[in-house]
Design a protein around this motif. Structure first.
Motif, PDB file in Angstrom:
ATOM      1  N   ALA A  58       0.735  -1.247   0.142  1.00 41.18           N
ATOM      2  CA  ALA A  58       0.045  -0.055  -0.007  1.00 41.18           C
ATOM      3  C   ALA A  58       0.848   1.401  -0.099  1.00 41.18           C
ATOM      4  O   ALA A  58       0.391   2.423   0.436  1.00 41.18           O
ATOM      5  CB  ALA A  58      -0.938  -0.187   1.063  1.00 41.18           C
ATOM      6  N   PHE A  59       2.040   1.228  -0.439  1.00 43.34           N
ATOM      7  CA  PHE A  59       3.086   2.430  -0.204  1.00 43.34           C
ATOM      8  C   PHE A  59       2.684   3.465  -0.909  1.00 43.34           C
ATOM      9  O   PHE A  59       2.392   4.651  -0.603  1.00 43.34           O
ATOM     10  CB  PHE A  59       4.380   1.881  -0.821  1.00 43.34           C
ATOM     11  N   GLY A  60       2.532   3.130  -2.357  1.00 44.00           N
ATOM     12  CA  GLY A  60       1.685   4.187  -3.305  1.00 44.00           C
ATOM     13  C   GLY A  60       0.380   4.536  -2.847  1.00 44.00           C
ATOM     14  O   GLY A  60      -0.078   5.764  -2.928  1.00 44.00           O
ATOM     15  N   THR A  61      -0.372   3.506  -2.438  1.00 42.63           N
ATOM     16  CA  THR A  61      -1.782   4.103  -2.069  1.00 42.63           C
ATOM     17  C   THR A  61      -1.835   5.007  -0.968  1.00 42.63           C
ATOM     18  O   THR A  61      -2.548   6.027  -0.940  1.00 42.63           O
ATOM     19  CB  THR A  61      -2.601   2.830  -1.760  1.00 42.63           C
ATOM     20  N   GLY A 109      -3.127  -1.977  -1.196  1.00 45.97           N
ATOM     21  CA  GLY A 109      -3.042  -1.190  -2.394  1.00 45.97           C
ATOM     22  C   GLY A 109      -4.209  -0.957  -3.084  1.00 45.97           C
ATOM     23  O   GLY A 109      -5.071  -2.055  -3.231  1.00 45.97           O
ATOM     24  N   ASP A 110      -4.610   0.004  -3.620  1.00 48.14           N
ATOM     25  CA  ASP A 110      -6.023   0.182  -4.185  1.00 48.14           C
ATOM     26  C   ASP A 110      -5.750   0.373  -5.647  1.00 48.14           C
ATOM     27  O   ASP A 110      -4.870   1.139  -5.993  1.00 48.14           O
ATOM     28  CB  ASP A 110      -6.709   1.453  -3.734  1.00 48.14           C
ATOM     29  N   ARG A 111      -6.296  -0.541  -6.359  1.00 44.79           N
ATOM     30  CA  ARG A 111      -6.010  -0.657  -7.993  1.00 44.79           C
ATOM     31  C   ARG A 111      -6.267   0.589  -8.447  1.00 44.79           C
ATOM     32  O   ARG A 111      -5.725   0.783  -9.644  1.00 44.79           O
ATOM     33  CB  ARG A 111      -6.753  -1.811  -8.380  1.00 44.79           C
ATOM     34  N   GLU A 112      -7.263   1.152  -8.160  1.00 42.72           N
ATOM     35  CA  GLU A 112      -7.817   2.640  -9.021  1.00 42.72           C
ATOM     36  C   GLU A 112      -6.805   3.565  -8.518  1.00 42.72           C
ATOM     37  O   GLU A 112      -6.378   4.359  -9.502  1.00 42.72           O
ATOM     38  CB  GLU A 112      -9.411   2.828  -8.946  1.00 42.72           C
ATOM     39  N   LEU A 113      -6.764   3.820  -7.247  1.00 40.41           N
ATOM     40  CA  LEU A 113      -6.113   4.989  -6.545  1.00 40.41           C
ATOM     41  C   LEU A 113      -4.294   4.937  -7.189  1.00 40.41           C
ATOM     42  O   LEU A 113      -3.871   5.840  -7.540  1.00 40.41           O
ATOM     43  CB  LEU A 113      -6.001   5.162  -5.382  1.00 40.41           C
ATOM     44  N   ASP A 114      -4.179   3.728  -7.068  1.00 43.83           N
ATOM     45  CA  ASP A 114      -2.507   3.457  -7.391  1.00 43.83           C
ATOM     46  C   ASP A 114      -2.258   2.575  -8.564  1.00 43.83           C
ATOM     47  O   ASP A 114      -1.523   1.933  -8.627  1.00 43.83           O
ATOM     48  CB  ASP A 114      -1.879   2.849  -6.148  1.00 43.83           C
ATOM     49  N   GLY A 115      -3.435   2.665  -9.427  1.00 40.71           N
ATOM     50  CA  GLY A 115      -3.242   1.874 -10.490  1.00 40.71           C
ATOM     51  C   GLY A 115      -2.222   2.580 -11.729  1.00 40.71           C
ATOM     52  O   GLY A 115      -1.758   3.419 -11.397  1.00 40.71           O
ATOM     53  N   LYS A 116      -2.284   1.813 -12.853  1.00 43.01           N
ATOM     54  CA  LYS A 116      -1.461   2.389 -14.224  1.00 43.01           C
ATOM     55  C   LYS A 116      -1.977   3.565 -14.541  1.00 43.01           C
ATOM     56  O   LYS A 116      -1.511   4.253 -15.341  1.00 43.01           O
ATOM     57  CB  LYS A 116      -1.029   1.199 -14.973  1.00 43.01           C
ATOM     58  N   PRO A 162      -3.460   6.816 -15.322  1.00 38.57           N
ATOM     59  CA  PRO A 162      -3.543   8.099 -14.355  1.00 38.57           C
ATOM     60  C   PRO A 162      -4.948   8.861 -14.414  1.00 38.57           C
ATOM     61  O   PRO A 162      -5.247   9.544 -13.406  1.00 38.57           O
ATOM     62  CB  PRO A 162      -2.620   8.984 -15.082  1.00 38.57           C
ATOM     63  N   PHE A 163      -5.607   8.518 -15.305  1.00 34.46           N
ATOM     64  CA  PHE A 163      -6.879   9.196 -15.235  1.00 34.46           C
ATOM     65  C   PHE A 163      -7.813   8.349 -14.414  1.00 34.46           C
ATOM     66  O   PHE A 163      -8.696   9.178 -13.784  1.00 34.46           O
ATOM     67  CB  PHE A 163      -7.726   9.262 -16.775  1.00 34.46           C
ATOM     68  N   VAL A 164      -7.869   7.043 -14.171  1.00 31.21           N
ATOM     69  CA  VAL A 164      -8.795   6.318 -13.286  1.00 31.21           C
ATOM     70  C   VAL A 164      -8.301   6.814 -11.767  1.00 31.21           C
ATOM     71  O   VAL A 164      -8.991   7.147 -10.766  1.00 31.21           O
ATOM     72  CB  VAL A 164      -8.367   4.910 -13.511  1.00 31.21           C
ATOM     73  N   SER A 165      -6.923   7.137 -11.657  1.00 36.40           N
ATOM     74  CA  SER A 165      -6.503   7.466 -10.328  1.00 36.40           C
ATOM     75  C   SER A 165      -6.709   8.729 -10.016  1.00 36.40           C
ATOM     76  O   SER A 165      -7.275   9.003  -8.822  1.00 36.40           O
ATOM     77  CB  SER A 165      -4.823   7.317 -10.630  1.00 36.40           C
ATOM     78  N   ALA A 166      -6.755   9.523 -11.051  1.00 38.92           N
ATOM     79  CA  ALA A 166      -7.249  11.032 -10.814  1.00 38.92           C
ATOM     80  C   ALA A 166      -8.503  11.116 -10.413  1.00 38.92           C
ATOM     81  O   ALA A 166      -9.296  11.784  -9.437  1.00 38.92           O
ATOM     82  CB  ALA A 166      -6.789  11.826 -12.053  1.00 38.92           C
ATOM     83  N   ARG A 167      -9.480  10.231 -11.048  1.00 41.45           N
ATOM     84  CA  ARG A 167     -11.086  10.324 -10.658  1.00 41.45           C
ATOM     85  C   ARG A 167     -11.144   9.638  -9.422  1.00 41.45           C
ATOM     86  O   ARG A 167     -12.086  10.288  -8.655  1.00 41.45           O
ATOM     87  CB  ARG A 167     -11.803   9.475 -11.893  1.00 41.45           C
ATOM     88  N   ARG A 168     -10.573   8.609  -8.923  1.00 43.19           N
ATOM     89  CA  ARG A 168     -10.648   7.990  -7.799  1.00 43.19           C
ATOM     90  C   ARG A 168     -10.299   9.117  -6.744  1.00 43.19           C
ATOM     91  O   ARG A 168     -11.143   9.210  -5.444  1.00 43.19           O
ATOM     92  CB  ARG A 168      -9.752   6.870  -7.576  1.00 43.19           C
ATOM     93  N   ALA A 169      -9.539   9.875  -6.911  1.00 38.56           N
ATOM     94  CA  ALA A 169      -8.821  10.712  -5.858  1.00 38.56           C
ATOM     95  C   ALA A 169      -9.804  11.892  -5.714  1.00 38.56           C
ATOM     96  O   ALA A 169      -9.947  12.310  -4.418  1.00 38.56           O
ATOM     97  CB  ALA A 169      -7.271  11.313  -6.366  1.00 38.56           C
ATOM     98  N   THR A 170     -10.348  12.296  -6.843  1.00 31.57           N
ATOM     99  CA  THR A 170     -11.390  13.248  -6.828  1.00 31.57           C
ATOM    100  C   THR A 170     -12.338  13.112  -5.775  1.00 31.57           C
ATOM    101  O   THR A 170     -13.010  13.747  -5.035  1.00 31.57           O
ATOM    102  CB  THR A 170     -11.972  13.644  -8.144  1.00 31.57           C
ATOM    103  N   GLU A 171     -12.850  11.677  -6.158  1.00 31.94           N
ATOM    104  CA  GLU A 171     -14.121  11.202  -5.241  1.00 31.94           C
ATOM    105  C   GLU A 171     -13.802  10.812  -3.835  1.00 31.94           C
ATOM    106  O   GLU A 171     -14.558  11.464  -3.020  1.00 31.94           O
ATOM    107  CB  GLU A 171     -14.552   9.810  -6.020  1.00 31.94           C
ATOM    108  N   LEU A 172     -12.528  10.355  -3.679  1.00 28.69           N
ATOM    109  CA  LEU A 172     -12.378  10.219  -2.198  1.00 28.69           C
ATOM    110  C   LEU A 172     -12.031  11.580  -1.412  1.00 28.69           C
ATOM    111  O   LEU A 172     -12.465  11.765  -0.450  1.00 28.69           O
ATOM    112  CB  LEU A 172     -10.922   9.498  -2.179  1.00 28.69           C
ATOM    113  N   GLY A 173     -11.487  12.573  -2.193  1.00 23.31           N
ATOM    114  CA  GLY A 173     -11.080  13.753  -1.506  1.00 23.31           C
ATOM    115  C   GLY A 173     -12.599  14.572  -1.367  1.00 23.31           C
ATOM    116  O   GLY A 173     -12.673  15.038  -0.318  1.00 23.31           O
ATOM    117  N   GLU A 174     -13.402  14.387  -2.359  1.00 24.64           N
ATOM    118  CA  GLU A 174     -14.832  15.177  -1.985  1.00 24.64           C
ATOM    119  C   GLU A 174     -15.596  14.486  -0.739  1.00 24.64           C
ATOM    120  O   GLU A 174     -15.836  15.208  -0.028  1.00 24.64           O
ATOM    121  CB  GLU A 174     -15.663  14.855  -3.114  1.00 24.64           C
ATOM    122  N   ARG A 175     -15.171  12.988  -0.474  1.00 26.22           N
ATOM    123  CA  ARG A 175     -15.717  12.549   0.690  1.00 26.22           C
ATOM    124  C   ARG A 175     -15.283  13.092   2.040  1.00 26.22           C
ATOM    125  O   ARG A 175     -15.974  13.333   2.940  1.00 26.22           O
ATOM    126  CB  ARG A 175     -15.540  11.202   0.504  1.00 26.22           C
TER     127      ARG A 175
END
Lengths: 493, 568
Positions: A399-402, A452-459, A461-474
């Motif tokens: 989960a280092f990157g996550t 490790g979260d596959r979306e947040l720390d996945g390959k 970058p757009f999926v990762s950015a979307r996931r970050a937006t959702e989590l951040g909003e929460r």
């Protein structure tokens, strides 16, 4: 005309001043030498100057030839990563082997592991030349406190060790009425609101590892009291506690910085009360920044059971223009006669010429005969020191990157809402209902994110950015709600 | 300008911008749009753009940047315009030196400028120490100036740092003003305020627009000042943090594009509204200023206004100077131990002398290039009837809006061996050509804006007369046009030179070998010395400030005295 002459003379005097004060360079100029080595490094000027001079002398003694050390210093770890990336990308496209650099010297183990993964580091000859230096019972162990000191493929090796700790300003603590922090948990004290200086885990692998260790420490505590059936649950509790501690520390933070020197500077000036600080900057400020009465304005100590001793490596880059010299530099850095340079007082035999470097050599045998009196850290042997944490890759390694990204969305991107909620809750006496909302990390639990979260720390970058937006909003919604509840409670008669 | 020549110059400048600005910028920013496919290859996607607008944090960052841009520009205008107008209308005590002195605050050395500001305004800084001493603040509850009212603080700091940009442009426009116009209005019974709004202001509008547009884009994309206030929810800081992150996140590059497009749209929009002013006044009269002589209190009041702005704007500079002299400075108004040791050590460092020579070479080269291209841009924009001249005018402003780090890494990628710009790296790895071009591209907006404003304020009748008497185009340019807009060119050139001397990103990334370091990289290197690194960096920073301050005030004072092409 007269006015013009005055201005011309003034300008001439200003330009002449550095010419008059110019000192003879300690080394030799680039044009008049037999050999040359190019070293890419985030190390500070003091380390570069001392190691540069020492290597020139060492090389002369060994080969009878003069050498020029060409230091390349584009910035910190992130700039160096970008320079290496740009160089190797171009090299690949143009069919070249290297980037015109011989040695990569200094940084964190994660930075070197990353370059090794890309195949940019050459195997080191020092392992063949001096096999007796390396091994579990030898001068340089393969690992200590769970941190790797050289890679299994021998592409990088640590030169010195360091750890993160807590630095604080005793006078500011007195003003705030807070006891000196000893554990990471102490930095979650709301009396530190707006007074903490934190490092930014998104820009440095070493800092990200420090945050990971902070979570591991909480997981260890949680695991310490359970039977085998409850291990997974205890891990989850520890993970959540770790995230909550990061939340509290971040809520107290003035900023997150990637500048290693900014934190001790601000603390020693009283512009921040305490913070997360790497050992050698902490020690350097502790020894140099004094009050009128001669007391240190900054005190540094490792966080109790909260930090490991990580290696600061050196490596030879693939396609180095002077591979033999590069390999010799690695040997030089690890040799027993050079290692004390890291921690001896300036001007003492075997020590630096001008400035103390305040760092701990990696070679165990340097400490074997007892810490020399002329050391800048007498009595401190990292290999026997108590209070170290042992890094457990199995616990959070995946989960280092996550985790790094979670800290970004939960604390750095949401810092304004986080601080606002924290202050509102503090003013309302931390109402339970608000605290519950504020510290809700159930949606980023260990089960889902701890490996490790596959979306947040996945390959992607757009999926990762979307996931970050959702989590951040929460997270931000929670902070806003917590602030609202706290203000309501405060307004109640 | 002949249409054929104008077309040729137009395309030549466009080609220069395409090669040395858009190409390196796209090399980096393109990552936001070119998405690698799982099976190899790439595709174009605007997903990162959508993500920028989907994320409320980025939306807020953009809005805050816009507010800071508008507020910074307005506040700078409020400082600069009255000063420029006072200097234009009146002769007062110490005018020559005061009008030069107030340009000095724009020279703040990088890295240590922020430290200097903290030394003055930090919780334990000089200001609080002063207030404790007076008994106006309780030492147990010090005020945190940098943590409260951060937006207002950033606006104020931006205004106090950037007003010289506006002042120079407005002063240049006022110096082009023919006093006969105002005198005629006065003779016809026009009251002073009406005269100001109906005559003076429209005539100097090109200068106001030139300075304001630079200050707006600068404040809109400013990175350093928000970082001093630890204010991260602003787009330029978000870009900076994102680019330096370990994640290879494409969003910061998309955000950079948004900043670039927004700056362009705002500039193009305001150009349509405000930039259409072409005063085309008669050639300005040569000789002495038309300022009215003030005596006694009014004279002192004018001088006081200049001095007050200078002192307030020089607070961070004072912090840097005191820091460079301090043996210990902790919780006191002034350092309690003073020393010259940091100067001896810093200026004696073997990096310093070559770095001074290098910086002078790089900055002078870049200024010359920027002035040459700026004049060409201005000629096409103001003196041609090309339909696309407005596009050119807008395009030259774009380098101001792209973060330095993006351009630096763009150049770095393209100058690798085997890459198209490798020819810019000279023998022994010299970055001379590369840095001259990199600095010039980023400083072109200052010169171009000033030159455009100059030409807009001057009547083409002089140039036409010269041509009708048989002067060649080159001779007309050299003997008529350049002298006519000399004040504007001097203003733009001075800004370009000063900011090139203090450039950070290109200097850190592109000057790789110690013998090629410019001063800014030498400051950066000294900063990382253990122990007294900050003080050493401050000492070299003070040296650069003093050098630039003497050069600028000297040039302004001499130029002002001559009253010719450099009337400020």
């Amino acid at each position: 005309m007269k006015r013009g002459l005055v201005i011309f003379l003034l300008l001439a005097a200003i330009v002449a001043l550095p010419l008059l004060l110019r000192r003879e360079a300690p080394g030799t100029g680039p044009g008049e030498v037999d050999d040359r080595i190019v070293i890419l490094s985030p190390h500070n000027e003091s380390i570069r100057a001392e190691f540069g001079t020492a290597f020139e002398r060492w090389w002369k003694q060994r080969t009878g030839r003069t050498i020029y050390v060409d230091w390349r210093t584009p910035g910190g770890a992130s700039e160096i990563r970008m320079v290496i990336d740009a160089g190797y990308k171009a090299a690949k496209e143009t069919g070249r082997q290297g980037i015109g650099v011989d040695v990569y010297f200094g940084g964190g183990e994660p930075d070197f592991s990353e370059q090794a993964r890309h195949g940019r580091l050459a195997p080191l000859d020092v392992f063949k030349l001096h096999p007796g230096w390396f091994g579990p019972d030898e001068a340089v162990p393969p690992s200590f406190t769970g941190e790797r000191y050289y890679s299994s493929d021998h592409t990088w090796v640590g030169c010195c060790v360091s750890r993160f700790g807590i630095a604080y300003n005793p006078e500011t603590l007195k003003r705030l009425g807070v006891a000196p922090p000893v554990f990471w948990d102490d930095l979650g004290n709301p009396k530190f609101a707006g007074e903490l200086a934190l490092s930014d885990p998104t820009k440095s692998g070493s800092v990200a590892r420090a945050f990971e260790l902070l979570v591991q420490e909480q997981m260890r505590r949680s695991l310490g009291h359970v039977n085998p059936d409850g291990i997974e649950a205890a891990k989850a509790v520890g993970w959540a506690n770790g995230l909550r501690l990061i939340q509290r520390m971040s809520a107290n933070a003035r900023y997150f910085t990637d500048s290693a020197s900014k934190i001790p500077r601000d603390i020693s000036q009283g512009d921040a009360a305490a913070g997360m600080c790497i050992d050698f900057y902490g020690r350097s400020y502790q020894s140099d920044a004094l009050t009128k009465e001669g007391a240190p304005r900054l005190v540094w100590a490792p966080a109790n059971y909260g930090s490991t001793l990580s290696a600061d490596p050196v490596a030879v880059l693939q396609g180095a223009p002077s591979p033999e010299i590069a390999q010799a530099f690695v040997e030089f850095c690890l040799s027993p006669e050079i290692q004390p340079l890291w921690f001896l007082k300036p001007g003492t035999p075997g020590g630096p010429e001008r400035r103390a470097l305040h760092r701990m050599p990696i070679r165990r045998d340097v400490y074997a005969a007892g810490i020399p009196e002329n050391s800048t850290m007498p009595g401190e042997n990292p290999y026997t020191g108590i209070g170290n944490l042992t890094y457990d890759r199995e616990l959070t390694g995946h989960a280092f990157g996550t985790l790094r990204r979670l800290v970004k969305v939960m604390c750095i991107d949401s810092h304004e809402e986080l601080k606002d909620a924290w202050l509102a809750m503090r003013d309302a006496g931390f109402p339970e209902e608000a605290m519950k909302v504020f510290s809700d990390v159930s949606f980023v639990g260990y089960e889902e994110f701890g490996h490790g979260d596959r979306e947040l720390d996945g390959k992607d970058p757009f999926v990762s950015a979307r996931r970050a937006t959702e989590l951040g909003e929460r997270f931000r919604a929670n902070y806003r709600r917590a602030a609202g509840i706290a203000r309501e409670r405060r307004a109640e008669p | 300008m002949k249409r054929g020549t104008a077309i040729l110059v137009f395309w030549a400048i466009l080609a220069l911008l395409a090669v040395f600005f858009f190409y390196p910028a796209w090399t980096i920013v393109g990552q936001a749009f070119v998405v690698p496919q799982p099976g190899g290859g790439t595709r174009i996607s605007f997903a990162s753009f959508i993500e920028v607008f989907r994320n409320p944090v980025y939306r807020e960052g953009l809005w805050n940047a816009f507010v800071l841009g508008i507020a910074g520009m307005s506040a700078s205008l409020l400082v600069a315009f009255p000063l420029a107008w006072l200097a234009h209308r009146y002769e007062f005590a110490g005018k020559r030196w005061l009008t030069a002195l107030i340009l000095v605050p724009m020279v703040l050395p990088p890295f240590v400028g922020a430290v200097g500001m903290k030394q003055m305004l930090g919780v334990n800084g000089a200001l609080n120490a002063f207030l404790f001493k007076l008994g106006w603040m309780d030492p147990a509850v010090p005020h945190d100036w940098l943590a409260h009212g951060r937006m207002a603080g950033i606006v104020l700091m931006n205004a106090l740092h950037l007003y010289p940009v506006l002042y120079l442009n407005i002063a240049a426009a006022l110096s082009n003003l023919d006093p006969a116009m105002e005198q005629a209005a006065a003779n016809l019974g026009c009251p002073p305020w009406r005269r100001f709004f109906r005559v003076t202001l429209p005539l100097v509008m090109p200068g106001v627009f030139a300075g304001a547009s630079v200050v707006f884009i600068w404040s809109f994309t400013e990175l350093g000042v928000p970082l001093v206030f630890d204010f991260t929810r602003v787009a330029p800081v978000q870009v900076f943090d994102g680019i330096k992150g370990l994640d290879n996140n494409p969003i910061p590059y998309a955000l950079t594009t948004v900043l670039l497009v927004a700056s362009t749209l705002v500039f193009a929009g305001s150009r349509l509204v405000l930039g259409r002013y072409r005063s085309r006044s008669s050639p300005r009269p040569s000789g002495k200023s038309s300022g009215r002589k003030l005596r006694g209190l009014p004279s002192l009041a004018c001088a006081g206004a200049f001095l007050a702005v200078f002192i307030l704007a020089s607070l961070p500079h004072a912090g840097v100077v005191l820091l460079s002299l301090s043996g210990r400075w902790y919780g006191t108004v002034l350092p309690d131990v003073l020393t010259l040791e940091h100067f001896r050590e810093a200026l004696g460092n073997d990096l310093v002398v070559p770095s001074i020579r290098n910086s002078l070479l790089y900055a002078s080269g870049a200024t010359l290039v920027a002035v040459a291209v700026g004049i060409a841009v201005a000629r096409v924009v103001v003196r041609s009837d090309l339909r696309l001249r407005g596009v050119l005018d807008t395009l030259v402003m774009m380098p101001l809006a792209v973060p330095g780090l993006v351009m630096a890494f763009g150049y770095l990628a393209l100058t690798q061996e085997g890459k198209p710009f490798h020819f810019l790296v000279g023998a022994g790895g010299s970055p001379f050509l590369l840095l001259v071009i990199a600095y010039a591209v980023r400083r072109l907006p200052y010169v171009a804006r000033s030159a455009v404003a100059g030409l807009q304020s001057s009547d083409p009748v002089m140039e036409e007369a010269a041509r009708s008497f048989g002067a060649t185009a080159w001779r007309t340019l050299r003997r008529v046009t350049i002298p006519l807009i000399g004040a504007n060119l001097a203003a733009g050139g001075m800004l370009a030179f000063a900011f090139a001397m203090l450039e950070v990103s290109d200097s850190l990334i592109l000057a790789q070998q110690a013998q090629h370091f410019p001063i800014t990289k030498a400051i950066y290197t000294l900063l990382s010395t253990l122990g007294n690194g900050t003080e050493l960096a401050a000492a070299l920073g003070v040296w650069s400030m003093v050098f630039l301050a003497v050069a600028i005030t000297g040039a302004a004072a001499i130029g002002g005295r001559r009253g010719g092409w450099f009337r400020l």
